[in-house]
Design a protein around this motif. Structure first.
Motif, PDB file in Angstrom:
ATOM      1  N   VAL A 118       0.829  -1.206   0.000  1.00 21.81           N
ATOM      2  CA  VAL A 118       0.000   0.000   0.000  1.00 21.81           C
ATOM      3  C   VAL A 118       0.863   1.256   0.000  1.00 21.81           C
ATOM      4  N   LEU A 119       1.923   1.240   0.800  1.00 19.49           N
ATOM      5  CA  LEU A 119       2.780   2.430   0.897  1.00 19.49           C
ATOM      6  C   LEU A 119       3.586   2.652  -0.369  1.00 19.49           C
ATOM      7  N   PHE A 120       4.055   1.579  -1.011  1.00 15.10           N
ATOM      8  CA  PHE A 120       4.773   1.730  -2.281  1.00 15.10           C
ATOM      9  C   PHE A 120       3.871   2.398  -3.329  1.00 15.10           C
ATOM     10  N   ILE A 121       2.643   1.916  -3.420  1.00 12.62           N
ATOM     11  CA  ILE A 121       1.699   2.474  -4.392  1.00 12.62           C
ATOM     12  C   ILE A 121       1.441   3.946  -4.098  1.00 12.62           C
ATOM     13  N   PHE A 122       1.228   4.260  -2.823  1.00  9.95           N
ATOM     14  CA  PHE A 122       0.940   5.636  -2.440  1.00  9.95           C
ATOM     15  C   PHE A 122       2.093   6.580  -2.784  1.00  9.95           C
ATOM     16  N   VAL A 123       3.316   6.203  -2.422  1.00  9.42           N
ATOM     17  CA  VAL A 123       4.466   7.091  -2.653  1.00  9.42           C
ATOM     18  C   VAL A 123       4.709   7.287  -4.148  1.00  9.42           C
ATOM     19  N   ALA A 124       4.587   6.228  -4.935  1.00 10.51           N
ATOM     20  CA  ALA A 124       4.786   6.360  -6.382  1.00 10.51           C
ATOM     21  C   ALA A 124       3.767   7.334  -6.983  1.00 10.51           C
ATOM     22  N   LEU A 125       2.511   7.201  -6.582  1.00 10.02           N
ATOM     23  CA  LEU A 125       1.477   8.094  -7.115  1.00 10.02           C
ATOM     24  C   LEU A 125       1.638   9.519  -6.593  1.00 10.02           C
ATOM     25  N   ALA A 126       1.986   9.642  -5.310  1.00 10.92           N
ATOM     26  CA  ALA A 126       2.117  10.973  -4.710  1.00 10.92           C
ATOM     27  C   ALA A 126       3.300  11.751  -5.261  1.00 10.92           C
ATOM     28  N   SER A 127       4.245  11.060  -5.899  1.00 11.16           N
ATOM     29  CA  SER A 127       5.435  11.729  -6.438  1.00 11.16           C
ATOM     30  C   SER A 127       5.196  12.322  -7.821  1.00 11.16           C
ATOM     31  N   ILE A 128       4.100  11.965  -8.457  1.00 10.94           N
ATOM     32  CA  ILE A 128       3.869  12.384  -9.841  1.00 10.94           C
ATOM     33  C   ILE A 128       3.724  13.897  -9.960  1.00 10.94           C
ATOM     34  N   ILE A 129       2.853  14.480  -9.159  1.00  5.25           N
ATOM     35  CA  ILE A 129       2.600  15.928  -9.262  1.00  5.25           C
ATOM     36  C   ILE A 129       3.854  16.754  -8.933  1.00  5.25           C
ATOM     37  N   PRO A 130       4.592  16.426  -7.859  1.00  6.71           N
ATOM     38  CA  PRO A 130       5.825  17.192  -7.599  1.00  6.71           C
ATOM     39  C   PRO A 130       6.842  17.120  -8.737  1.00  6.71           C
ATOM     40  N   VAL A 131       6.975  15.947  -9.371  1.00  3.15           N
ATOM     41  CA  VAL A 131       7.902  15.825 -10.497  1.00  3.15           C
ATOM     42  C   VAL A 131       7.501  16.778 -11.623  1.00  3.15           C
ATOM     43  N   LEU A 132       6.222  16.799 -11.950  1.00  2.00           N
ATOM     44  CA  LEU A 132       5.741  17.703 -12.989  1.00  2.00           C
ATOM     45  C   LEU A 132       5.929  19.159 -12.575  1.00  2.00           C
ATOM     46  N   ALA A 133       5.667  19.448 -11.291  1.00  7.44           N
ATOM     47  CA  ALA A 133       5.805  20.822 -10.800  1.00  7.44           C
ATOM     48  C   ALA A 133       7.242  21.324 -10.922  1.00  7.44           C
ATOM     49  N   VAL A 134       8.215  20.449 -10.664  1.00  2.39           N
ATOM     50  CA  VAL A 134       9.619  20.838 -10.804  1.00  2.39           C
ATOM     51  C   VAL A 134       9.916  21.210 -12.252  1.00  2.39           C
ATOM     52  N   GLY A 135       9.423  20.414 -13.180  1.00  6.29           N
ATOM     53  CA  GLY A 135       9.664  20.700 -14.593  1.00  6.29           C
ATOM     54  C   GLY A 135       9.081  22.034 -15.027  1.00  6.29           C
TER      55      GLY A 135
END
Length: 408
Positions: free
Chosen positions: A81-98
């Motif tokens: 559950v935590l692996f899935i959550f962290v992978a999904l939660a990282s998507i928006i910050p990655v895009l925001a950095v770009g």
């Protein structure tokens, strides 16, 4: 926990360890998206050495502190559950950095980097997850292999500048965001928690307090802050260091940083496996000794490209062996029901150990003589202090986790 030695499905062991390691890899890549581009951002935004260091260090800070939470949550909900959550939660910050980098906004980059730290919390999930899938005699191997997921920093250092050159700044971040989404999907479909996993429904705060009362937590936190912190610091700051000292391009600096990170990644499971065969103390002592000596050598600025490469790759190997040794020690000594909480605190300490060196390197940089001598000598002194502490204060034959739990 079940009595006796558990019997595991070998194919399930391999599948889940590979998935966990891959998830860690792509999350570490995301976590390190700013470091390889820091010199480019510094040039575009006319940043000072301290401002560039803050940009690199911010995701490290958040990713480190967040591990204090994801560790005990893994004890409660399981790694899947935590692996899935962290992978999904990282998507928006990655895009925001770009998008922030494309807009040439230092403030937006700092804020985006702050949120990007969520990707770095993945480490505290994988250690208890990997440990639960393997018998106690192979905990060092399992945690070492999972720890090799930090190869994501090498991939980021090597490919991120090249992707930006080939595809552009924003498309590069979109690619990593898609990879995170695909990774989360693979975890949903293929990943399972170990049959040995038993959910710990105790409230998180009391568990953290209990873990904080264990001597092993702070002893291992101190050591991990040096070996893993050193790895994280160099993996993020080395592009800046190489460009400043040796005047390489961002791409060339990224290539050399990737070699550093890859060497540490290869060395980590070796350190874990060695710790299954000999007391982890000796593995950690070797790591600290090598780290201290090579930090001094690096302070003399060995000439490029051969001798500087030998120096930093050897430093990476010693740091990598140490990270594997420390977490094999953690797995051996932590109470079974608190391994996630202890791991979370120790992993946070490791990340925090990587937060301060870039700031120190930036603050102590001697612009007149173009050197980082003070920062490197501080690393050598810290490694020497840890070496003495480990040699004289910690036993080679530590009490087993059950004994530690009884004492807690």
């Amino acid at each position: 926990m079940n009595s006796g030695t558990p019997v595991f499905d070998k194919s399930a062991q391999v599948r889940n360890l590979v998935l966990a390691t891959w998830t860690s890899t792509i999350c570490f890549w995301a976590w390190n998206m700013i470091g390889p581009m820091s010199t480019t951002y510094a040039d575009r935004l006319d940043l000072s050495s301290s401002q560039a260091s803050m940009l690199v260090a911010t995701p490290i800070l958040v990713g480190s502190l967040g591990r204090i939470v994801t560790g005990p949550l893994t004890d409660r909900y399981g790694g899947r559950v935590l692996f899935i959550f962290v992978a999904l939660a990282s998507i928006i910050p990655v895009l925001a950095v770009g998008f922030s980098a494309e807009a040439d906004s230092y403030v937006m980059l700092l804020v985006s980097g702050f949120v990007l730290g969520v990707a770095g919390t993945v480490f505290a999930i994988g250690i208890p997850f990997a440990k639960s899938w393997y018998e106690s005699s192979r905990h060092g191997f399992a945690t070492g292999v999972f720890g090799a997921g930090m190869v994501g920093t090498a991939l980021s250092a090597f490919f991120t500048p090249r992707f930006v050159r080939w595809f552009g700044l924003v498309p590069t971040h979109v690619i990593i965001a898609v990879a995170l989404a695909v990774t989360a999907g693979l975890c949903v479909v293929l990943m399972k928690d170990s049959p040995e996993f038993t959910a710990n429904s105790e409230p998180v705060v009391p568990k953290l307090v209990a873990a904080a009362k264990l001597g092993v937590t702070w002893e291992m936190s101190f050591l991990y802050a040096i070996v893993f912190g050193g790895f994280v610091a160099f993996s993020n700051y080395l592009p800046t260091y190489i460009k400043t000292i040796y005047d390489f391009s961002a791409v060339d600096a990224g290539t050399r940083t990737a070699a550093f990170a890859l060497a540490a990644v290869i060395a980590r499971p070796i350190g874990g496996s060695l710790s299954d065969r000999i007391p982890p103390k000796w593995v950690v002592l070797a790591s600290l000794a090598g780290t201290g000596v090579l930090a001094v050598v690096a302070a003399f600025q060995p000439p490029p490209d051969f001798w500087s490469a030998v120096t930093f790759i050897a430093l990476a190997i010693f740091l990598g062996i140490g990270t594997g040794g420390v977490f094999a020690w953690v797995a051996r000594r932590s109470p079974a029901k608190s391994v996630g909480s202890v791991t979370g605190i120790v992993a946070a300490a490791g990340g925090l150990g990587g937060y301060f060196p870039p700031l120190i390197m930036g603050a102590t940089y001697d612009e007149a003589d173009n050197n980082y001598t003070v920062g490197l000598l501080l690393l050598a002194l810290t490694a020497a202090a840890a070496l003495a502490y480990t040699a004289f204060k910690l036993s080679s034959h530590e009490p087993e986790a059950v004994t530690a739990q009884q004492k807690s």
